[in-house]
Design a protein around this motif. Structure first.
Motif, PDB file in Angstrom:
ATOM      1  N   PRO A  92     -41.567 127.752  21.679  1.00 35.06           N
ATOM      2  CA  PRO A  92     -41.385 128.119  20.267  1.00 35.06           C
ATOM      3  C   PRO A  92     -39.914 128.274  19.883  1.00 35.06           C
ATOM      4  N   GLY A 147     -46.162 128.830  24.678  1.00 30.90           N
ATOM      5  CA  GLY A 147     -46.902 129.027  23.429  1.00 30.90           C
ATOM      6  C   GLY A 147     -48.018 128.011  23.213  1.00 30.90           C
ATOM      7  N   SER A 150     -51.503 129.046  24.932  1.00 29.51           N
ATOM      8  CA  SER A 150     -51.492 130.498  24.832  1.00 29.51           C
ATOM      9  C   SER A 150     -52.657 130.891  23.933  1.00 29.51           C
ATOM     10  N   GLY A 152     -52.131 132.224  20.880  1.00 27.12           N
ATOM     11  CA  GLY A 152     -51.782 131.906  19.497  1.00 27.12           C
ATOM     12  C   GLY A 152     -51.971 133.063  18.545  1.00 27.12           C
ATOM     13  N   GLY A 499     -42.849 136.969  22.217  1.00 31.71           N
ATOM     14  CA  GLY A 499     -44.019 136.334  21.622  1.00 31.71           C
ATOM     15  C   GLY A 499     -43.616 135.109  20.824  1.00 31.71           C
ATOM     16  N   ILE A 500     -44.617 134.403  20.350  1.00 31.09           N
ATOM     17  CA  ILE A 500     -44.398 133.111  19.691  1.00 31.09           C
ATOM     18  C   ILE A 500     -43.511 133.258  18.445  1.00 31.09           C
TER      19      ILE A 500
END
Ligand code: FAD
Length: 518
Positions: A92, A147, A150, A152, A499-500
């Motif tokens: 990401p 990501g 993952s 999501g 995180g994303i």
């Protein structure tokens, strides 16, 4: 005229057609014919009481139509002949750095060690079925980074760090459902992510960016504290001006390389623990106060738990309702678990990381000799312990939940979503005390908070070790490395995201910073 109002809708009302229009007209004392449209801005579920409520924030358009265009416009330019910015890693952070470069008229040249999303699938199958981990293509490495395969989930606590909405709108631009713009807990799902990532790749290529898969960066040439070139595994050397280093928290070889080259790094606090898996039905019954199956209008229930044990937080992390536990190792000889779920969250299990906050200054005394890499070495050791306890394959060591807390080896285990399989092991004694004893107390406390959670119908599976980076690559205010000119540490690997969405926002910021320096 447009009015924003809050509406509360119960489960019976939610089944009725045009309920929002009806409620909006009542609340605003308007005739329905005066309302041109009711647009949902936010939707959340309040399940604290037995009468479950959907909370809506809506925009009511009174004698006025909804504007067709979004406030966010993404205009990409042809950058085929523009100045180049090198980006290492296409997770990401790397993807959003590349997109931002194109928007600002610079050409991203992306170097990614893993394969494209399609080819990567074969390597995931090999991990799950043959217990073989390809060190360049796995659940963490490859197109879209960690990501892609993952969960999501898109919620982030980094609201102050940037424009979260912009990332959501861009995901929608690249094919994500518009539902992510309204849900209080937006989620894409592992089955939908690969297509979105392919769309991002195609867009970058269409506007003249370059993406080189199966291209691992193995070294940097630095002269007078200025980054001059990068070396690739295939022996090629590339001259560079600015490099965005977005290699994620699992690229241990990058941390080791920087450490060996005496490029400044810092050890960083992080969290570690296990993943716990319950039948989804148990979690639904607790959260929705029901006895049988949950109402079909309700999504698989989630939870969020935290408890302080001996001055450290024990908390749930990356909870995946209706999901699967996956093998997230990046090398053979280690076992790492993580979780994901499909967009419909319709698997029969609910899994979550349950982790303990670790303090880098207090918890790693035995690892001091490793300096900035002490947390990393601790993490490696734990993953090795899990590997041996699981039987030297990707089979993971596991214990029933109550047995884990009681310190008793489980004679058998519950069914589990983890494809490589589980092996009964005494996790309570295998985990270091700073983690194991806190987890045991934490689980018992969670049972008090969520009645029915503390049950032997749940498995505890080891180890959840890659929650965030154990290393920070320091950077100055202009986002450049504190010592190396031209190097922009970025995303989760630098210690700037978790995180994303936060990684994507950091990617955009680093692109802007690298361009500002050009
Ligand atoms: P990464 O995504 O790790 O990407 C780094 C990239 O760099 C990789 O593609 C890697 O191959 C590449 N790379 C590494 N070294 C080199 C090198 N030497 N040369 C070239 N390329 C290199 N986050 C959420 O917000 N929500 C979720 O629901 C969620 N679920 C997850 C589920 C799973 C199973 C996993 C594994 C992670 C999940 N995460 C989730 C975490 C999230 O994926 C990461 O926080 C995010 O991907 C970090 O982005 P990044 O770009 O910084 O790094």
């Amino acid at each position: 005229m447009v009015k924003e109002i809050q509406l509360r809708v119960n489960l019976i009302e939610e089944r009725k057609e045009n309920i929002l229009l009806y409620k909006a007209s009542k609340q605003l004392s308007l005739d329905k014919s005066e309302i041109s449209a009711v647009k949902v801005l936010r939707k959340s579920i309040d399940a604290r009481k037995k009468d479950i409520i959907f909370n809506y924030k809506v925009a009511v358009y009174i004698n006025e139509n909804i504007p067709e265009k979004s406030d966010y416009i993404f205009e990409y330019k042809d950058v085929s002949n523009a100045k180049e910015i090198h980006i290492i890693g296409f997770g990401p952070a790397g993807m959003y750095a590349a997109l931002r470069c194109i928007e600002l008229g610079y050409k991203p040249v992306v170097l990614e060690r893993g394969k494209n999303v399609q080819d990567r699938r074969r390597d995931l199958k090999a991990i799950n079925q043959d217990h073989f981990v390809n060190e360049d293509s796995n659940y963490c490495f490859g197109e879209g980074g960690a990501g892609t395969y993952s969960d999501g989930k898109l919620y982030t606590r980094s609201l102050k760090r940037g424009d979260v909405r912009r990332i959501f709108e861009n995901l929608v631009y690249h094919g994500a459902t518009e539902q992510i713009l309204v849900d209080a807990h937006p989620h894409i799902g592992t089955n939908k992510l690969p297509k979105i990532i392919e769309n991002i790749r195609e867009n970058i290529l269409k506007y003249g960016g370059e993406i080189h898969f199966e291209t691992r960066v193995t070294d940097f040439t630095v002269k007078n504290n200025k980054l001059q070139a990068i070396q690739l595994k295939n022996g090629t050397e590339m001259a560079v001006n600015s490099v965005i280093l977005a290699t994620g928290h699992s690229a241990r070889d990058i941390y080791e390389l920087l450490h060996k080259k005496e490029i400044a790094l810092k050890a960083k606090s992080f969290a570690m623990g296990v993943r716990v898996e319950h039948p989804q039905e148990i979690i639904d019954q607790i959260q929705y106060h029901c006895s049988g199956e949950r109402d079909e209008l309700l999504p698989a229930a989630a939870y969020s738990l935290v408890h302080q044990v001996n001055n450290r937080g024990v908390y749930s992390f990356c909870m995946c309702p209706g999901g699967f536990i996956v093998p997230a190792a990046t090398a053979n000889g280690e076992v790492v678990v993580n979780g994901m779920s499909p967009s419909r969250r319709n698997n029969r299990f609910a899994n979550s990381g349950i982790v303990v906050e670790l303090d880098i200054d207090k918890d790693f005394k035995k690892y001091e000799e490793f300096g900035a890499l002490k947390g990393l070495e601790f993490q490696k050791d734990l993953e090795k312990i899990a590997f041996f306890a699981g039987g030297r394959t990707q089979t993971a060591p596991a214990q029933r939940l109550v047995d884990f807390v009681d310190g008793k080896l489980s004679t058998d285990l519950n069914d589990c979503s983890y494809q490589p399989g589980l092996k009964s092991a005494p996790l309570h004694s295998l985990l270091p005390k700073i983690i194991g004893s806190r987890l045991r107390k934490g689980f018992a406390a969670f049972g008090q908070k969520m009645h029915g959670y503390y049950t032997n119908e749940a498995n505890v599976i080891g180890v959840e070790s890659r929650t965030s980076s154990p290393v920070n690559i320091p950077r100055k205010e202009n986002l450049e490395h504190t010592e190396i000119e031209g190097l922009f540490p970025c995303g989760e690997g630098g210690g700037y995201a978790g995180g994303i969405v936060s990684a994507a926002m950091d990617g955009e910021r680093c692109a802007e910073a690298a361009i500002a320096k050009f």
